[in-house]
Each structure stands twice: as C-alpha cells, then as structure tokens.
Design an enzyme around this catalytic site. Structure first.
Site, PDB file in Angstrom:
ATOM      1  N   GLU A   1       0.845  -1.193   0.000  1.00 59.06           N
ATOM      2  CA  GLU A   1       0.000   0.000   0.000  1.00 59.06           C
ATOM      3  C   GLU A   1       0.879   1.241   0.000  1.00 59.06           C
ATOM      4  OE1 GLU A   1      -2.848  -0.327   3.227  1.00 59.06           O
ATOM      5  OE2 GLU A   1      -3.236  -2.388   2.624  1.00 59.06           O
TER       6      GLU A   1
ATOM      7  N   LEU B   1      15.399  -1.704   6.468  1.00 61.80           N
ATOM      8  CA  LEU B   1      16.361  -1.567   7.570  1.00 61.80           C
ATOM      9  C   LEU B   1      16.187  -0.217   8.246  1.00 61.80           C
ATOM     10  CD1 LEU B   1      19.898  -2.997   6.645  1.00 61.80           C
ATOM     11  CD2 LEU B   1      18.158  -3.957   8.155  1.00 61.80           C
TER      12      LEU B   1
ATOM     13  N   ALA C   1      14.924   1.646  11.428  1.00 58.91           N
ATOM     14  CA  ALA C   1      14.457   1.435  12.804  1.00 58.91           C
ATOM     15  C   ALA C   1      13.250   2.327  13.067  1.00 58.91           C
ATOM     16  CB  ALA C   1      15.581   1.763  13.770  1.00 58.91           C
TER      17      ALA C   1
ATOM     18  N   CYS D   1      -1.064  -6.808   6.301  1.00 59.15           N
ATOM     19  CA  CYS D   1      -0.376  -7.988   5.767  1.00 59.15           C
ATOM     20  C   CYS D   1       0.659  -8.596   6.717  1.00 59.15           C
ATOM     21  CB  CYS D   1       0.275  -7.643   4.432  1.00 59.15           C
ATOM     22  SG  CYS D   1      -0.961  -7.392   3.138  1.00 59.15           S
TER      23      CYS D   1
ATOM     24  N   LYS E   1       1.584   3.355   7.731  1.00 60.84           N
ATOM     25  CA  LYS E   1       2.750   3.898   7.040  1.00 60.84           C
ATOM     26  C   LYS E   1       2.284   5.067   6.179  1.00 60.84           C
ATOM     27  CE  LYS E   1       2.742   0.765   3.102  1.00 60.84           C
ATOM     28  NZ  LYS E   1       3.536  -0.120   2.291  1.00 60.84           N
TER      29      LYS E   1
ATOM     30  N   ARG F   1      -5.220  -0.625   9.795  1.00 63.59           N
ATOM     31  CA  ARG F   1      -5.222  -2.000  10.300  1.00 63.59           C
ATOM     32  C   ARG F   1      -3.871  -2.317  10.955  1.00 63.59           C
ATOM     33  NH1 ARG F   1      -7.793  -5.092   5.093  1.00 63.59           N
ATOM     34  NH2 ARG F   1      -6.529  -3.548   4.003  1.00 63.59           N
TER      35      ARG F   1
HETATM   36  N1  NAD Z   1      -3.501  -4.787   1.205  1.00 68.80           N
HETATM   37  C1  NAD Z   1      -2.360  -5.137   0.662  1.00 68.80           C
HETATM   38  O1  NAD Z   1      -1.414  -4.351   0.545  1.00 68.80           O
HETATM   39  C2  NAD Z   1      -2.168  -6.550   0.157  1.00 68.80           C
HETATM   40  C3  NAD Z   1      -0.984  -6.877  -0.527  1.00 68.80           C
HETATM   41  C4  NAD Z   1      -0.804  -8.174  -0.965  1.00 68.80           C
HETATM   42  C5  NAD Z   1      -1.751  -9.146  -0.686  1.00 68.80           C
HETATM   43  N2  NAD Z   1      -2.877  -8.791  -0.002  1.00 68.80           N
HETATM   44  C6  NAD Z   1      -3.842  -9.850   0.270  1.00 68.80           C
HETATM   45  O2  NAD Z   1      -4.978  -9.619  -0.552  1.00 68.80           O
HETATM   46  C7  NAD Z   1      -6.170 -10.004   0.135  1.00 68.80           C
HETATM   47  C8  NAD Z   1      -7.112  -8.812   0.195  1.00 68.80           C
HETATM   48  O3  NAD Z   1      -6.490  -7.803   0.966  1.00 68.80           O
HETATM   49  P1  NAD Z   1      -7.034  -6.317   0.939  1.00 68.80           P
HETATM   50  O4  NAD Z   1      -6.102  -5.498   1.761  1.00 68.80           O
HETATM   51  O5  NAD Z   1      -7.321  -5.912  -0.443  1.00 68.80           O
HETATM   52  O6  NAD Z   1      -8.406  -6.505   1.734  1.00 68.80           O
HETATM   53  P2  NAD Z   1      -9.604  -5.470   1.840  1.00 68.80           P
HETATM   54  O7  NAD Z   1     -10.282  -5.789   3.117  1.00 68.80           O
HETATM   55  O8  NAD Z   1      -9.124  -4.083   1.585  1.00 68.80           O
HETATM   56  O9  NAD Z   1     -10.552  -5.849   0.621  1.00 68.80           O
HETATM   57  C9  NAD Z   1     -11.236  -7.053   0.509  1.00 68.80           C
HETATM   58  C10 NAD Z   1     -12.506  -6.802  -0.280  1.00 68.80           C
HETATM   59  O10 NAD Z   1     -13.128  -8.049  -0.540  1.00 68.80           O
HETATM   60  C11 NAD Z   1     -14.536  -7.824  -0.491  1.00 68.80           C
HETATM   61  N3  NAD Z   1     -15.236  -9.111  -0.393  1.00 68.80           N
HETATM   62  C12 NAD Z   1     -15.449  -9.884   0.695  1.00 68.80           C
HETATM   63  N4  NAD Z   1     -16.122 -11.008   0.339  1.00 68.80           N
HETATM   64  C13 NAD Z   1     -16.330 -10.931  -0.993  1.00 68.80           C
HETATM   65  C14 NAD Z   1     -16.937 -11.772  -1.947  1.00 68.80           C
HETATM   66  N5  NAD Z   1     -17.484 -12.934  -1.586  1.00 68.80           N
HETATM   67  N6  NAD Z   1     -16.979 -11.384  -3.243  1.00 68.80           N
HETATM   68  C15 NAD Z   1     -16.404 -10.220  -3.617  1.00 68.80           C
HETATM   69  N7  NAD Z   1     -15.802  -9.373  -2.756  1.00 68.80           N
HETATM   70  C16 NAD Z   1     -15.761  -9.730  -1.462  1.00 68.80           C
HETATM   71  C17 NAD Z   1     -14.696  -6.887   0.677  1.00 68.80           C
HETATM   72  O11 NAD Z   1     -15.960  -6.244   0.665  1.00 68.80           O
HETATM   73  C18 NAD Z   1     -13.523  -5.934   0.447  1.00 68.80           C
HETATM   74  O12 NAD Z   1     -13.893  -4.833  -0.355  1.00 68.80           O
HETATM   75  C19 NAD Z   1      -5.734 -10.485   1.513  1.00 68.80           C
HETATM   76  O13 NAD Z   1      -5.581 -11.873   1.490  1.00 68.80           O
HETATM   77  C20 NAD Z   1      -4.383  -9.824   1.686  1.00 68.80           C
HETATM   78  O14 NAD Z   1      -3.533 -10.532   2.550  1.00 68.80           O
HETATM   79  C21 NAD Z   1      -3.109  -7.525   0.415  1.00 68.80           C
END
Ligand code: NAD
Length: 444
Positions: A151, A246, A248, A256, A316, A323
């Site tokens: 992000e 790195l 601190a 995540c 950040k 979160r």
């Molecule tokens: N946020 C990051 O920077 C990031 C980076 C890499 C991987 N991920 C991974 O990606 C996944 C999503 O993370 P995120 O931060 O985008 O989460 P988020 O909570 O921002 O978004 C998830 C979205 O999924 C939607 N949702 C829930 N159930 C659903 C369904 N059945 N059908 C369609 N949409 C549905 C929610 O309403 C929400 O808008 C997680 O597993 C996370 O670990 C996130």
C-alpha cells in the site's frame, strides 16, 4: 487480451484489477459492499492510494464494477480472488470470504481459471480444488498467483513488479496466468501451488524479520551509544544485505505483515513445528510499538494528565490504512497511563477506530499546549514544518521521533528535546543537567 473477473475491490483487488486493465485486459470487479461499487462507478476510490484514481479514469472503458457474480463471471476466462483473509481470534486465516466466492460460482460456469491472489495458508489451493470438484466445477482450473504490492506504492509495485509467481496444478492453467502478465515484461516464476502459497508467507516473514532485526539493533544502540541510522547505512551498502527494510522505528503494522506472520507461525505449529524465529520477530514488534511510552516518561515523569500529540496514525505514509497500525497500540498504552491524546493524520480517519482521544486538523492544532509530540507515521510533510514556531506553542518542546524521520539537529536547534529510535549518540543534548544519567534511563 483476456476478460478477467476480480472478486474483491479492496487494496489488493482494486489495484491489481485496474492494473490488469492498464495492461489491456477487460476487467470486471465484483464486491459485496454496495457503497463501494457505487463509489467506484462514480470514479471515486474507496481508500487512499496514490495514482489509482488517474489509472481508473484512464482505463474506464475496459473496467466495470458490479455486485453480481453472474455479471462478473459471464464470459470471463480468469476469476481472480482478492477477498480479505483476516485472522481468526486464534490467529489462523479466516477463509470464509474465499469460500463464499467458491460457493457463489454458478453451477453452469464454463471453462475458466480461478486465480488465488488473496494470501492464504499453504494447502488452501488443494482444498479449493477439491471444493470446485465437489461442486461439479472440474472444468475450472486453479492457480496461485500471490500479490506482492505494498500500500502507498501499490500501482508502481504492480506495474514494475520484480517478478510474478505462478503456481498451478496443471501447466495449462499456469500458462494462461503467465500470458496475462506478459505485457509487464517481468520474470514469471512457475512452481507448484503449495510452493507459491509459501513464497508469499516466506517473503513477508523475511521482510518483517529485517524490521524487527534493525529495531533490536536500535534498542542495543541506545544502550551502547551507537546510532542505528549510521549502522543501517553502513550495513545496507553491503550488496549482500541491501538498504531496504532496515529503518528502525515503531515496528511494522498494516493488514499484511502481522497476519501473515501469524499465519506462518500457526501453519508451522499446526504442522508440528515451532517456528522460533517468527515467534521472536512478532514479540519484538509488539514491544517496539510501546517504546515511546518509556521515552516520554523519562522526560515527563508520570504521563497522567499529560497531553501527548500523535503525529501520523496510518500504519505507514501514503495510505489511510489503520489495520494493525502501531498508533493503535500506542494510543491505548498512553490512555492506560492516564495521558490525554490528540492525534493528527493527513488522510487516515481514525474517528471510528481510536476512542477517547481528540483529533486535530493540523499539526499546529495537535501540538498546541502539548507536553510532547510523537512522530508515529513518517509523513513527508512533517519534515518541513516551522518547528521552532511550533515548539513555542507547546507546554514542553519535546519530540519523540518514532520513525527517525525528523532532522535531530534542526529540532535541537529549534529548542526541542529530541528522542529518536536507536540514536543514543546525543539524545540528551538538550536535557537539563538534573536529568538522570542517560545509560540508566535508556535501559528502562
Ligand atoms: N492490502 C495489501 O497491501 C495486500 C498486498 C498483498 C496481498 N494482499 C492480500 O490480498 C487479500 C485482500 O487484501 P485487501 O487489503 O485488499 O483486503 P480489503 O479488506 O481491503 O478488501 C477485501 C474486499 O473483498 C470484499 N469481499 C469480501 N467477500 C467478498 C466476496 N465474496 N466477493 C467479492 N468481494 C468480497 C470486501 O468487501 C472488500 O472490499 C488479503 O488476502 C491480503 O492478505 C493484500
């Protein structure tokens, strides 16, 4: 070019979906939250992420948003799952959103490849494969394609990825997913599904380990009179080490690292292995977020009734994501010590998250009458403030820089007592002589 359905319009799904449209694919993004879909249809993004709004506008004709599974899957050759996978109370992965996607797929779905981008424990792909087969959806292939974007720099991270990881049970499915990413021109690393799932957890665990490592080095620096900023620079220029992760500070947060560390620890534990290193990294991180409290007490004594300004709340800079943000832990610790807390953040709205504190529109309002300011998030605008003027409005000109973000010399020249993280070289330069000897204080 393909038609791709994305499930989940969050940070991962919306960014990767829009970037796929930028690559030329036709993308339909489905979410379950009506306000989210309505906002996206109006061209508004539901969270703060640089470059995303412009990218959506530029690719509007290849992008659509829907609440309907049927609309999303109709004609889509790939179904990208990007739903949230938060931790359960036990710290394991809550996969209920993933299962709701699988269950929502129409029984008469044509051939397609389901691509898991959500971060899931190793073994999830096997279970999803079995669930698809049990639903009579054997024609739907499966691939794991973990997402590595961060992000705040998500668009750039996706468009200039170091690599794309693709795990599949069947080579043909992996070939299809690989071809989708071809316009990126980056290496695609092919492997089995379990290994692809593990790459994501291992990569985040390694980065989190670097953060906790440098934070522990910082804590030792404070005891022995070294400066972690200089140490990190000296270490990082070694090509075997590198400078990334790195810095601190107050530790990692966000949606995540904390949960992925927990997933990995419990995945190992559930499989009969105690992952000592991951456990230690998590513990270091928990304690690191609290360190400003002792630094404040060193200068102010009891914090009861003291007004503390928190500068930055997001986990950040360049995101509004709260979160697992260190600000949450710090706020609750300060309130528990009886402090009054006033917080400022340029984009994160914490009013529904952090209770019992005041919010300020500007840094000047936040520090007015404060006994101390704590830099919690390294927002760039904090560096160029008229600190001397701000200091005059504070009850005590004290800054605890939880991110080593400000220029210590400038702050001290402006009359501040400045405390960084792991910068023991001269943190007490502006303290009165009556103050306790530094070595003892730092060890508290
Ligand atoms: N946020 C990051 O920077 C990031 C980076 C890499 C991987 N991920 C991974 O990606 C996944 C999503 O993370 P995120 O931060 O985008 O989460 P988020 O909570 O921002 O978004 C998830 C979205 O999924 C939607 N949702 C829930 N159930 C659903 C369904 N059945 N059908 C369609 N949409 C549905 C929610 O309403 C929400 O808008 C997680 O597993 C996370 O670990 C996130």
């Amino acid at each position: 070019m393909a038609r791709i359905a994305f499930f989940g319009a969050g940070y991962a799904g919306l960014v990767s979906g829009v970037c796929m449209a930028e690559l030329g694919h036709t993308v339909v993004i489905r979410d379950v939250v009506p306000e989210r879909i309505e906002a996206l249809e109006r061209g508004e993004i539901p969270f703060f992420e640089p470059e995303l709004e412009e990218l959506i506008a530029r690719n509007r004709e290849r992008l659509s948003f829907t609440l309907s599974v049927e609309d999303a899957v109709a004609g889509s050759e790939f179904l990208f799952v990007c739903v949230g996978t938060p931790p359960t109370p036990s710290g394991d992965a809550d996969l209920s959103n993933v299962w709701s996607v699988i269950e929502s797929l129409p029984a008469d779905l044509g051939p397609a490849v389901l691509v898991m981008k959500s971060t899931v424990p190793v073994g999830t792909g096997e279970k999803v494969r079995a669930a698809l087969d049990a639903r009579g959806l054997g024609q739907v292939g499966y691939a794991s394609c973990p997402e590595f974007l961060s992000e705040g720099t998500a668009v750039r991270d996706f468009m200039h990825s170091d690599r794309v990881v693709v795990g599949s049970f069947d080579d043909v499915d992996g070939d299809g997913v690989e071809a989708l990413h071809e316009p990126l021109g980056v290496p695609v690393v092919r492997m089995d599904v379990a290994s692809a799932e593990m790459v994501k957890l291992a990569a985040n665990a390694y980065l989190a380990t670097r953060v906790s490592f440098i934070n522990e080095i910082a804590n030792v620096c404070e005891l022995v009179g070294a400066d972690v900023e200089q140490v990190a620079r000296g270490m990082g220029l070694d090509k075997r080490i590198g400078t990334h992760y790195l810095r601190a500070g107050l530790g990692y947060g966000g949606s995540c690292f904390p949960k992925d560390m927990s997933f990995l620890k419990l995945l190992a534990g559930n499989s009969g292995y105690h992952f000592h290193l991951v456990t230690a990294v998590m513990e270091v991180n928990e304690l690191q977020m609290r360190r400003p409290v002792a630094k404040l007490e060193k200068h102010l004594g009891s914090l009861r009734g003291k007004r503390i300004a928190l500068l930055g709340l997001a986990f950040k800079p360049n995101t509004d994501d709260l979160r697992e943000a260190p600000s949450r832990v710090l706020t609750s610790r300060l309130l528990a010590e009886g402090a009054e807390v006033v917080a400022w953040d340029p984009v994160a709205d914490a009013s529904g998250v952090l209770r019992g504190i005041d919010f300020a529109e500007t840094v000047a309002d936040a520090v007015l009458g404060a006994d101390a300011a704590v830099v919690v998030t390294e927002w760039p605008e904090l560096r160029d403030l008229p600190w001397a003027e701000l200091g005059e409005t504070m009850r005590t000109p004290l800054v605890v820089d939880g991110r080593n973000h400000l220029d210590a010399a400038t702050l001290r020249a402006a009359g501040f007592a400045y405390e960084g993280m792991g910068r023991a070289a001269s943190p007490f330069a502006s303290l009165p002589e009556t103050q306790e000897p530094e070595r003892k204080l730092l060890s508290e």
